[in-house]
Motif scaffolding. Structure first.
Motif, PDB file in Angstrom:
ATOM      1  N   SER A 227      38.741  39.344  43.247  1.00 34.50           N
ATOM      2  CA  SER A 227      38.411  39.964  44.521  1.00 34.50           C
ATOM      3  C   SER A 227      39.306  39.308  45.555  1.00 34.50           C
ATOM      4  O   SER A 227      39.860  38.228  45.313  1.00 34.50           O
ATOM      5  N   GLU A 228      39.440  39.925  46.694  1.00 35.31           N
ATOM      6  CA  GLU A 228      40.298  39.362  47.745  1.00 35.31           C
ATOM      7  C   GLU A 228      39.862  37.946  48.127  1.00 35.31           C
ATOM      8  O   GLU A 228      40.691  37.115  48.473  1.00 35.31           O
TER       9      GLU A 228
ATOM     10  N   TRP B 168      49.318  39.972  41.364  1.00 34.74           N
ATOM     11  CA  TRP B 168      47.938  40.135  41.828  1.00 34.74           C
ATOM     12  C   TRP B 168      47.638  41.601  42.103  1.00 34.74           C
ATOM     13  O   TRP B 168      46.609  42.128  41.653  1.00 34.74           O
ATOM     14  N   ASP B 169      48.532  42.279  42.823  1.00 35.45           N
ATOM     15  CA  ASP B 169      48.320  43.684  43.150  1.00 35.45           C
ATOM     16  C   ASP B 169      48.259  44.550  41.896  1.00 35.45           C
ATOM     17  O   ASP B 169      47.432  45.463  41.799  1.00 35.45           O
TER      18      ASP B 169
ATOM     19  N   MET C 176      42.417  46.949  37.402  1.00 31.66           N
ATOM     20  CA  MET C 176      40.956  46.869  37.491  1.00 31.66           C
ATOM     21  C   MET C 176      40.383  48.162  38.056  1.00 31.66           C
ATOM     22  O   MET C 176      39.384  48.683  37.542  1.00 31.66           O
ATOM     23  N   ALA C 177      41.016  48.694  39.100  1.00 35.52           N
ATOM     24  CA  ALA C 177      40.542  49.946  39.706  1.00 35.52           C
ATOM     25  C   ALA C 177      40.628  51.098  38.712  1.00 35.52           C
ATOM     26  O   ALA C 177      39.790  52.005  38.727  1.00 35.52           O
ATOM     27  N   ALA C 178      41.621  51.055  37.824  1.00 36.07           N
ATOM     28  CA  ALA C 178      41.786  52.107  36.821  1.00 36.07           C
ATOM     29  C   ALA C 178      40.846  51.918  35.628  1.00 36.07           C
ATOM     30  O   ALA C 178      40.724  52.815  34.786  1.00 36.07           O
TER      31      ALA C 178
ATOM     32  N   ALA D  23      40.251  41.302  35.333  1.00 34.81           N
ATOM     33  CA  ALA D  23      40.935  40.024  35.525  1.00 34.81           C
ATOM     34  C   ALA D  23      39.946  39.035  36.138  1.00 34.81           C
ATOM     35  O   ALA D  23      39.197  39.385  37.058  1.00 34.81           O
ATOM     36  N   TYR D  24      39.970  37.821  35.616  1.00 35.53           N
ATOM     37  CA  TYR D  24      39.028  36.794  36.054  1.00 35.53           C
ATOM     38  C   TYR D  24      39.755  35.551  36.556  1.00 35.53           C
ATOM     39  O   TYR D  24      40.733  35.110  35.944  1.00 35.53           O
TER      40      TYR D  24
END
Length: 195
Positions: A19-20, A53-54, A60-62, A67-68
């Motif tokens: 997460s950000e 990172w991006d 993850m969005a797909a 990723a942890y």
């Protein structure tokens, strides 16, 4: 098979989905040991971090990756990253990898604890096959994968291009659902000795 980005934790590590809020801690954890990145498909240290990172967040969005950030429980420090990726629910398979730990976090309980959590999560949620791959030149990584109890399935020649442009041969390992009880017991015994 359904895998969602949830926190996984045990006595040794807490795996927190990207997460950000975790970005700068992850950046600090990965910004070291440039030589260790040479066998990776993508680098995530220094100037390489933001693109990496991006890309992880897009995957993850797909729904193809979780990723942890790896947080060491003993001191609360983020000491690396790992992932469930190449998630293919239609085939009930995924990969465990894209793993990097700071040098002082290598060895000991961190890696087996992470693998125990990730494998358990995958198999408990319907996976029948979990793959673990590494650069065929990385003997230390292959030894660690064998120590987990994964089965070596061969070398995929010129399988991936690393971020340096090298055509990488990939050593492929897998754990099947019927292998998991024995692998789990081995990991539990190993972690029990490290507690």
């Amino acid at each position: 098979m359904k895998l969602s980005p949830i926190v996984l934790e045990d006595a040794f590590v807490r795996l927190e989905p990207f997460s950000e809020a975790l970005k700068e801690e992850a950046r600090a954890a990965l910004d070291c040991d440039a030589d260790a990145w040479n066998g990776m498909v993508a680098a995530a240290y220094g100037a390489h971090f933001d693109g990496w990172w991006d890309a992880a967040l897009r995957a993850m969005a797909a729904g193809s990756r979780i990723a942890y950030a790896v947080r060491r429980r003993s001191d609360g420090a983020v000491v690396g990253t790992t992932s469930l990726y190449e998630i293919r629910p239609e085939h009930r398979r995924c990969e465990v990898g894209s793993t990097f730990y700071r040098p002082e976090a290598r060895g000991g309980a961190i890696n087996p604890a992470c693998k125990r959590l990730l494998l358990d999560y995958a198999f408990s949620n319907g996976a029948i096959r979990v793959e673990i791959i590494t650069d065929a030149l990385n003997a230390a990584s292959q030894a660690a994968i064998r120590k987990l109890g994964a089965t070596f399935e061969g070398v995929l020649r010129k399988h991936k291009i690393t971020w340096t442009g090298r055509a990488r041969d990939t050593a492929q390992f897998a754990i099947l659902d019927e292998d998991w009880p024995e692998v789990r017991q081995r990991l539990d015994d190993r972690l029990g000795r490290l507690a």
